[in-house]
Design a protein around this motif. Structure first.
Motif, PDB file in Angstrom:
ATOM      1  N   ARG A 310      11.922  -3.744  -0.147  1.00  0.00           N
ATOM      2  CA  ARG A 310      11.787  -2.913   1.053  1.00  0.00           C
ATOM      3  C   ARG A 310      13.168  -2.401   1.460  1.00  0.00           C
ATOM      4  O   ARG A 310      14.130  -3.160   1.461  1.00  0.00           O
ATOM      5  CB  ARG A 310      11.181  -3.776   2.158  1.00  0.00           C
ATOM      6  CG  ARG A 310      11.112  -3.127   3.509  1.00  0.00           C
ATOM      7  CD  ARG A 310      10.236  -3.961   4.433  1.00  0.00           C
ATOM      8  NE  ARG A 310      10.605  -3.756   5.818  1.00  0.00           N
ATOM      9  CZ  ARG A 310      10.317  -2.650   6.517  1.00  0.00           C
ATOM     10  NH1 ARG A 310       9.642  -1.675   5.959  1.00  0.00           N
ATOM     11  NH2 ARG A 310      10.697  -2.540   7.782  1.00  0.00           N
ATOM     12  N   TYR A 330       7.925  -0.562   1.558  1.00  0.00           N
ATOM     13  CA  TYR A 330       7.364  -1.767   0.929  1.00  0.00           C
ATOM     14  C   TYR A 330       8.145  -2.109  -0.321  1.00  0.00           C
ATOM     15  O   TYR A 330       8.748  -1.230  -0.953  1.00  0.00           O
ATOM     16  CB  TYR A 330       5.913  -1.510   0.510  1.00  0.00           C
ATOM     17  CG  TYR A 330       4.960  -1.370   1.667  1.00  0.00           C
ATOM     18  CD1 TYR A 330       4.443  -2.496   2.299  1.00  0.00           C
ATOM     19  CD2 TYR A 330       4.580  -0.118   2.121  1.00  0.00           C
ATOM     20  CE1 TYR A 330       3.569  -2.373   3.365  1.00  0.00           C
ATOM     21  CE2 TYR A 330       3.707   0.026   3.185  1.00  0.00           C
ATOM     22  CZ  TYR A 330       3.200  -1.114   3.808  1.00  0.00           C
ATOM     23  OH  TYR A 330       2.344  -0.991   4.859  1.00  0.00           O
ATOM     24  N   ASP A 334       4.002  -4.906  -3.341  1.00  0.00           N
ATOM     25  CA  ASP A 334       3.029  -4.497  -2.322  1.00  0.00           C
ATOM     26  C   ASP A 334       2.689  -3.015  -2.447  1.00  0.00           C
ATOM     27  O   ASP A 334       1.543  -2.611  -2.185  1.00  0.00           O
ATOM     28  CB  ASP A 334       3.553  -4.817  -0.919  1.00  0.00           C
ATOM     29  CG  ASP A 334       3.378  -6.300  -0.585  1.00  0.00           C
ATOM     30  OD1 ASP A 334       2.712  -7.001  -1.380  1.00  0.00           O
ATOM     31  OD2 ASP A 334       3.905  -6.744   0.448  1.00  0.00           O
ATOM     32  N   ARG A 337      -0.105  -2.613  -4.787  1.00  0.00           N
ATOM     33  CA  ARG A 337      -1.403  -3.044  -4.228  1.00  0.00           C
ATOM     34  C   ARG A 337      -2.021  -1.967  -3.340  1.00  0.00           C
ATOM     35  O   ARG A 337      -3.228  -1.934  -3.134  1.00  0.00           O
ATOM     36  CB  ARG A 337      -1.215  -4.340  -3.429  1.00  0.00           C
ATOM     37  CG  ARG A 337      -0.744  -5.492  -4.306  1.00  0.00           C
ATOM     38  CD  ARG A 337      -0.187  -6.627  -3.479  1.00  0.00           C
ATOM     39  NE  ARG A 337      -1.236  -7.370  -2.793  1.00  0.00           N
ATOM     40  CZ  ARG A 337      -1.020  -8.163  -1.756  1.00  0.00           C
ATOM     41  NH1 ARG A 337       0.194  -8.295  -1.255  1.00  0.00           N
ATOM     42  NH2 ARG A 337      -2.005  -8.815  -1.198  1.00  0.00           N
ATOM     43  N   LEU A 338      -1.173  -1.094  -2.789  1.00  0.00           N
ATOM     44  CA  LEU A 338      -1.685  -0.090  -1.846  1.00  0.00           C
ATOM     45  C   LEU A 338      -2.003   1.253  -2.502  1.00  0.00           C
ATOM     46  O   LEU A 338      -2.545   2.153  -1.856  1.00  0.00           O
ATOM     47  CB  LEU A 338      -0.656   0.141  -0.724  1.00  0.00           C
ATOM     48  CG  LEU A 338      -0.338  -1.073   0.142  1.00  0.00           C
ATOM     49  CD1 LEU A 338       0.696  -0.711   1.207  1.00  0.00           C
ATOM     50  CD2 LEU A 338      -1.606  -1.623   0.806  1.00  0.00           C
ATOM     51  N   HIS A 346      -5.244  -1.110   4.512  1.00  0.00           N
ATOM     52  CA  HIS A 346      -3.994  -1.800   4.155  1.00  0.00           C
ATOM     53  C   HIS A 346      -3.876  -3.216   4.690  1.00  0.00           C
ATOM     54  O   HIS A 346      -3.423  -4.110   3.990  1.00  0.00           O
ATOM     55  CB  HIS A 346      -2.789  -0.975   4.613  1.00  0.00           C
ATOM     56  CG  HIS A 346      -2.626   0.309   3.851  1.00  0.00           C
ATOM     57  ND1 HIS A 346      -1.564   1.142   4.001  1.00  0.00           N
ATOM     58  CD2 HIS A 346      -3.412   0.902   2.917  1.00  0.00           C
ATOM     59  CE1 HIS A 346      -1.702   2.192   3.204  1.00  0.00           C
ATOM     60  NE2 HIS A 346      -2.821   2.068   2.545  1.00  0.00           N
ATOM     61  N   GLU A 347      -4.299  -3.405   5.932  1.00  0.00           N
ATOM     62  CA  GLU A 347      -4.104  -4.734   6.518  1.00  0.00           C
ATOM     63  C   GLU A 347      -4.890  -5.783   5.742  1.00  0.00           C
ATOM     64  O   GLU A 347      -4.373  -6.884   5.463  1.00  0.00           O
ATOM     65  CB  GLU A 347      -4.503  -4.740   8.001  1.00  0.00           C
ATOM     66  CG  GLU A 347      -4.308  -6.118   8.608  1.00  0.00           C
ATOM     67  CD  GLU A 347      -4.017  -6.110  10.094  1.00  0.00           C
ATOM     68  OE1 GLU A 347      -4.284  -5.089  10.756  1.00  0.00           O
ATOM     69  OE2 GLU A 347      -3.510  -7.138  10.577  1.00  0.00           O
ATOM     70  N   LEU A 350      -3.063  -6.435   2.368  1.00  0.00           N
ATOM     71  CA  LEU A 350      -1.756  -7.098   2.437  1.00  0.00           C
ATOM     72  C   LEU A 350      -1.810  -8.453   3.133  1.00  0.00           C
ATOM     73  O   LEU A 350      -1.004  -9.338   2.847  1.00  0.00           O
ATOM     74  CB  LEU A 350      -0.763  -6.212   3.221  1.00  0.00           C
ATOM     75  CG  LEU A 350      -0.430  -4.859   2.611  1.00  0.00           C
ATOM     76  CD1 LEU A 350       0.313  -3.990   3.622  1.00  0.00           C
ATOM     77  CD2 LEU A 350       0.429  -5.035   1.353  1.00  0.00           C
ATOM     78  N   TYR A 352      -1.072  -8.682   6.248  1.00  0.00           N
ATOM     79  CA  TYR A 352      -0.163  -8.571   7.398  1.00  0.00           C
ATOM     80  C   TYR A 352      -0.236  -7.145   7.936  1.00  0.00           C
ATOM     81  O   TYR A 352      -0.767  -6.257   7.255  1.00  0.00           O
ATOM     82  CB  TYR A 352       1.271  -8.970   7.045  1.00  0.00           C
ATOM     83  CG  TYR A 352       1.934  -8.193   5.923  1.00  0.00           C
ATOM     84  CD1 TYR A 352       1.966  -8.695   4.623  1.00  0.00           C
ATOM     85  CD2 TYR A 352       2.550  -6.957   6.157  1.00  0.00           C
ATOM     86  CE1 TYR A 352       2.578  -7.988   3.588  1.00  0.00           C
ATOM     87  CE2 TYR A 352       3.174  -6.258   5.135  1.00  0.00           C
ATOM     88  CZ  TYR A 352       3.180  -6.779   3.852  1.00  0.00           C
ATOM     89  OH  TYR A 352       3.777  -6.086   2.842  1.00  0.00           O
ATOM     90  N   PRO A 354       0.314  -3.558   8.520  1.00  0.00           N
ATOM     91  CA  PRO A 354       0.970  -2.623   7.611  1.00  0.00           C
ATOM     92  C   PRO A 354       1.944  -1.685   8.322  1.00  0.00           C
ATOM     93  O   PRO A 354       1.913  -1.536   9.533  1.00  0.00           O
ATOM     94  CB  PRO A 354      -0.210  -1.826   7.052  1.00  0.00           C
ATOM     95  CG  PRO A 354      -1.248  -1.877   8.122  1.00  0.00           C
ATOM     96  CD  PRO A 354      -1.075  -3.177   8.850  1.00  0.00           C
TER      97      PRO A 354
END
Ligand code: GLU
Length: 367
Positions: A310, A330, A334, A337-338, A346-347, A350, A352, A354
């Motif tokens: 990040r 990110y 991650d 993954r998106l 997204h939430e 992940l 958490y 986003p």
């Protein structure tokens, strides 16, 4: 016309120097702050988002604690004074803004928060969200913990960094002087400079060292350093006097340091010494959105190359060309993954809360 009118400047940073905030008896100059708050409210009604960088914590705390040399005799004194002054200062800002129907929010930052890219993104995201919410962030350096090596030391450069982080197009430094003069303004024949297109050696030699009031640590040298940072980030910077009624609404004498053209300046900043750690490939829809000045959303991303953290610099690639460079919100794991996923998913993916984008437009330069 007032400085940086809302129509031309959607986001503005206003820095208020210590000498304007604290009177000789160590009290807050409340009437002045009430006028500034009214000016900010008028600008907010016209759609401008305003962040305040407020000095004065050390000066105010030192007077309350009876410390010598305005609280600057030692680092420990300055830190104790800052801790004491800051709580009072924040309280007054909250009150004067509330009287105008505005909500204040306090942010205390250190040099590292704005220079280290991962933390820079965190501070920038908070600042951006507060401004979007119509809140007025009141920002100062976290002087009670920052030690000499890791301090800005002056709020002029802090204000310029805040403007960069917020994507602001204007910075006003309100102090006890109405701008830059070609020599020490106390000398006979000193001439006021209204506009500076380029900061070169001649301009730098005009600045006198030291703070005129002895209360802050600013002075003209740090104001010019601030102008350099702001201009390179695409923001204009004005130095104006706060010793006039309604300094943000009136037509005031000032020195304007003109911004470098935004796009090249941003590109230079993102390119400056940084090597790209990876690439985000995107579809044509995302390419069009970027060209319209929007952020890069995961929904339009098709592939991730490289391993990055990040805050690292990455390139944005269309099938046939490189579109942009920017700081990734990110890490690469991650980001993968998106890929192609809508923001509302997204939430769950992940686990958490986003970020709002893969790369925020404020931290991206189109090529
Ligand atoms: N952060 C310091 C304070 O609140 C002021 C720094 C400056 O003088 O620019 O007292």
């Amino acid at each position: 016309m007032s400085l940086f009118p809302p129509a031309a400047c959607p986001r503005l940073v206003v820095k208020i120097g210590s000498a304007l905030l604290v009177d000789a008896q160590g009290g807050v100059r409340r009437a002045f702050l009430e006028e500034v708050a009214a000016d900010i409210a008028a600008r907010a009604r016209e759609g401008q988002q305003v962040a305040v960088v407020s000095s004065g914590a050390i000066a105010l705390g030192a007077r309350r604690l009876g410390l010598a040399k305005g609280g600057r005799a030692s680092l420990e004194d300055a830190q104790a004074a800052a801790a004491t002054g800051q709580i009072a200062l924040a309280g007054v800002w909250a009150e004067v803004l509330a009287a105008q129907g505005l909500t204040a929010a306090q942010m205390l930052v250190t040099l590292g928060d704005l220079e280290e890219r991962r933390r820079y993104l965190n501070a920038a995201a908070t600042l951006g969200r507060l401004l979007q919410l119509g809140v007025v962030p009141v920002i100062n350096e976290n002087d009670s913990v920052a030690t000499e090596e890791i301090r800005f030391g002056d709020n002029d450069r802090l204000a310029a960094r805040i403007a960069q982080a917020a994507g602001a197009s204007g910075v006003v430094l309100l102090s006890d002087i109405d701008g830059l003069y070609d020599r020490n303004p106390a000398l006979p024949g000193a001439t006021h400079i209204a506009r500076v297109e380029r900061i070169d050696g001649t301009i730098e030699r005009m600045a006198d060292r030291g703070s005129a009031s002895g209360m802050g640590s600013g002075g003209m040298v740090s104001k010019i350093a601030a102008a350099r940072i702001a201009n390179a980030a695409g923001a204009g910077l004005a130095i104006a006097s706060g010793h006039v009624a309604h300094p943000l609404s009136a037509t005031v004498r000032h020195t304007l340091f003109v911004a470098e053209r935004t796009a090249p300046a941003r590109k230079a900043w993102l390119a400056g010494g940084l090597t790209a750690r990876g690439a985000i490939h995107v579809d044509e829809g995302a390419a069009r959105a970027l060209a319209d000045g929007r952020s890069l959303l995961a929904a339009g991303a098709t592939r991730i190359d490289g391993h990055f953290a990040r805050g690292d610099l990455v390139t944005v690639e269309a099938p046939d060309r490189t579109l942009a460079r920017g700081l990734s919100e990110y890490d690469s794991v991650d980001a993968v993954r998106l890929l192609g996923r809508r923001s509302d998913e997204h939430e769950a993916i992940l686990g958490y809360a986003p970020r709002s984008a893969l790369i925020h437009r404020n931290h991206m330069a189109l090529l």
